[in-house]
Design a protein around this motif. Sequence first.
Motif, mmCIF file in Angstrom:
data_model
loop_
_atom_site.group_PDB
_atom_site.id
_atom_site.type_symbol
_atom_site.label_atom_id
_atom_site.label_comp_id
_atom_site.label_asym_id
_atom_site.label_seq_id
_atom_site.Cartn_x
_atom_site.Cartn_y
_atom_site.Cartn_z
ATOM 1 N N HIS A 52 0.582 -1.328 -0.067
ATOM 2 C CA HIS A 52 -0.162 -0.064 -0.009
ATOM 3 C C HIS A 52 0.770 1.277 -0.205
ATOM 4 C CE1 HIS A 52 -4.176 -1.670 1.276
ATOM 5 N NE2 HIS A 52 -3.658 -2.243 0.509
ATOM 6 N N ILE A 69 -7.128 3.362 -1.230
ATOM 7 C CA ILE A 69 -7.009 1.761 -1.909
ATOM 8 C C ILE A 69 -8.054 1.063 -1.202
ATOM 9 C CG2 ILE A 69 -5.520 -0.368 -1.800
ATOM 10 C CD1 ILE A 69 -3.131 1.607 -1.526
ATOM 11 N N LEU A 70 -8.625 0.297 -2.104
ATOM 12 C CA LEU A 70 -9.797 -0.448 -1.706
ATOM 13 C C LEU A 70 -9.635 -1.915 -1.520
ATOM 14 C CD1 LEU A 70 -12.431 1.149 -4.320
ATOM 15 C CD2 LEU A 70 -11.915 1.785 -2.008
ATOM 16 N N GLY A 71 -8.667 -2.545 -2.332
ATOM 17 C CA GLY A 71 -8.254 -3.879 -2.035
ATOM 18 C C GLY A 71 -7.759 -4.257 -3.293
ATOM 19 N N LEU A 72 -7.049 -5.708 -3.200
ATOM 20 C CA LEU A 72 -6.187 -6.244 -4.342
ATOM 21 C C LEU A 72 -7.382 -6.918 -5.262
ATOM 22 C CD1 LEU A 72 -3.464 -7.180 -5.189
ATOM 23 C CD2 LEU A 72 -4.175 -9.443 -4.163
ATOM 24 N N ALA A 73 -6.995 -6.228 -6.600
ATOM 25 C CA ALA A 73 -7.880 -6.700 -7.669
ATOM 26 C C ALA A 73 -7.342 -7.874 -8.451
ATOM 27 C CB ALA A 73 -8.071 -5.435 -8.697
ATOM 28 N N PHE A 93 -4.198 -3.204 -7.501
ATOM 29 C CA PHE A 93 -5.074 -2.897 -6.616
ATOM 30 C C PHE A 93 -6.275 -2.044 -7.145
ATOM 31 C CE2 PHE A 93 -1.629 -3.818 -4.206
ATOM 32 C CZ PHE A 93 -1.930 -4.342 -2.832
ATOM 33 N N LEU A 138 -14.694 -4.600 -6.964
ATOM 34 C CA LEU A 138 -14.596 -4.037 -5.665
ATOM 35 C C LEU A 138 -14.829 -2.725 -5.254
ATOM 36 C CD1 LEU A 138 -10.737 -5.297 -5.293
ATOM 37 C CD2 LEU A 138 -12.939 -6.545 -4.393
#
Length: 139
Positions: A52, A69-73, A93, A138
């Motif tokens: 991150h 950052i929302l999450g791993l894509a 991400f 996401l």
Amino acid sequence: MTSPDPAIRPQLAVSGAIFREGKVLLVRRARSPGKGFYSLPGGRVEFGESLHTALHREVDEETGLRIEILGLAGWREVLPTPAGGGHYLIMSFAARWASLEPVLNDEHDDFKWLHPEEIGDLKVTGGLQEVIEAARRLL
């Protein structure tokens, strides 16, 4: 036993599918590898740096944007070819634009905010559409 040359080891990198009002930010690479191709902002993770932290730093360096950052894509592996190039593992991400407007550094020469459906025949890096679709899920 000696350690392998770091140049011949896989490199860890990050990228961000940054969304703003339903559009994703694409940047065009100004130099090799991938000169002329649109891709996501990102780059190598430095030793001791979290994924991150690396993504926030790379996005800031390349575009000047602030993101959430929302999450791993997803991830993508880029292998060397007979023509050369490095071995990279890119962790991608999903992110939301938080503030500021894009100001590109010398690694890029253009940017576009596009709805994923608008990418069409744009010259993009391999696997880009799949990462963008995974990131959009996401949001």
